[in-house]
Write a protein that holds these residues in place. Structure first.
Motif: not given
Length: 389
Positions: A319-321, A364-376
């Motif tokens: 949840a915090q991630g 943060l590993d559970s959030t990699r899709v959101l984080r990487r897509s926003v960086q893209t």
């Protein structure tokens, strides 16, 4: 009820503070300044003195507060003043002088400045010059010449404030967890106002550092992004030459000596220290390579829609991630959004920032899709940034 502790240095720190408390304020906001409590119950009160020369009574009060400090001579500490404004919430009832006096005694006791029943404690006064707050001024040498034991006084004062709220029926604030970012000082606000800025340097730097963390994939890229946004970076290196930390400054923001005003990452916010940033940059595993890359806007939207499920069904760490990832998204979206939406997104990012900091370790590993897509999305060619996303 919000108490805030400020420490003062210098031979005339006490006199300057007394002059401010009984003066007109920066915008004539001080009205009817007067004493509501003191260490001995009969300290001189410039606000209620029949003496014609107010400055003489202010000198007398400052001298009495400073007497234990002066007794030490050259052995006196550098930091001699403990200053604690205590402010009630706007919706709270107007408290009487007697109620504020009791609040002041409880605050100095909780802080270790003047424990109950300690006749040799530090000298202090509480000055009221508005309906909704007081200022407590104390000297950091006890009357027996020792230093007051004020271990963890910030947390102790906050705990006492929560108890006072319950006892007096005031607005109840949530207990803090010690992870909140440091607020700009009054001096920083006044400096920004003099320079015609709505935002202080501290807040500008905090926003730019947060954006650089969210946009970067590596430490090298983090520093490069910071410098690209106009921030001056000064790495802190150890004996071996490795980078241990960093400080940042805005070009043109100078102190009275004409030198840049530096802020270390940890003073901007606890989660912006270099060790914390390194953890965030390395905590997300790379996404598996896809034969046909998905649309990043669709990926970000789908990942965001799943956040409520993670908050209610996942672990505290997951949840915090999710909160951290959503905060990074709000930090970056203003950079790619149309101008009409930018202001609201920046306001949302500023308001949501507090939720991204916690003593709970973020997964943060559970959030990699959101984080990487926003960086893209951020790296998408400018020609496609028409607001449709």
């Amino acid at each position: 009820m919000i108490p805030k502790i400020i420490l003062g240095k210098g031979a005339r720190a006490t006199r300057r503070l007394i002059g401010y408390l009984y003066g007109p304020g920066s915008a004539n906001e001080h009205t009817d300044a007067h004493l509501v409590a003191s260490w001995n119950g009969f300290a001189p009160d410039p606000g209620r003195s029949p003496h014609r020369n107010l400055k003489d009574v202010e000198d007398q009060l400052a001298a009495q507060l400073d007497q234990p400090v002066k007794m030490l001579g050259d052995k006196a500490p550098t930091t001699t003043v403990w200053h604690c404004p205590v402010r009630a919430a706007p919706e709270d009832p107007i408290l009487t002088d007697a109620q504020w006096a009791d609040i002041a005694r409880r605050i100095v006791a909780a802080a270790g400045i003047a424990p109950d029943g300690d006749d040799e404690a530090s000298r202090w006064v509480a000055v009221r010059h508005a309906d909704d707050h007081i200022h407590i001024a104390a000297t950091l040498v006890r009357q027996d010449g020792r230093r007051p034991r004020r271990d963890h006084d910030i947390r102790a004062v906050q705990r006492e404030a929560r108890t006072i709220e319950a006892d007096l029926g005031l607005r109840r604030l949530n207990p803090g967890d010690g992870t909140a970012a440091k607020r700009p000082t009054s001096k920083e606000h006044f400096k920004a106002k003099r320079q015609g800025q709505d935002t202080t340097t501290r807040e500008i730097l905090r926003m730019r550092v947060r954006r650089a963390v969210a946009a970067a994939s590596t430490e090298t890229e983090f520093f490069a992004v910071l410098e690209a946004t106009g921030v001056t970076v000064r790495p802190k290196t150890g004996p071996s030459g490795g980078v241990l930390g960093y400080s940042v400054a805005l070009p043109g923001d100078l102190n009275k000596h004409g030198e840049p005003v530096w802020f270390s990452g940890s003073t901007l916010a606890g989660d912006l220290s270099l060790p914390k940033i390194r953890h965030r940059l390395t905590a997300t595993t790379p996404e598996p390579a896809a034969a046909r890359p998905a649309d990043p806007w669709h990926q970000a939207t789908a990942a965001t829609e799943r956040i409520p499920h993670h908050l209610t069904q996942g672990s505290d760490h997951i949840a915090q991630g999710q909160l951290v990832a959503l905060g990074e998204t709000l930090d970056l979206l203003p950079l790619t959004a149309p101008a009409t939406a930018r202001t609201e997104l920046e306001r949302a990012a500023a308001l949501f920032e507090r939720a991204t900091r916690s003593r709970i370790t973020a997964d943060l590993d559970s959030t990699r899709v959101l984080r990487r897509s926003v960086q893209t999305i951020l790296r998408t060619p400018t020609a496609t940034r028409d607001g449709a996303g």
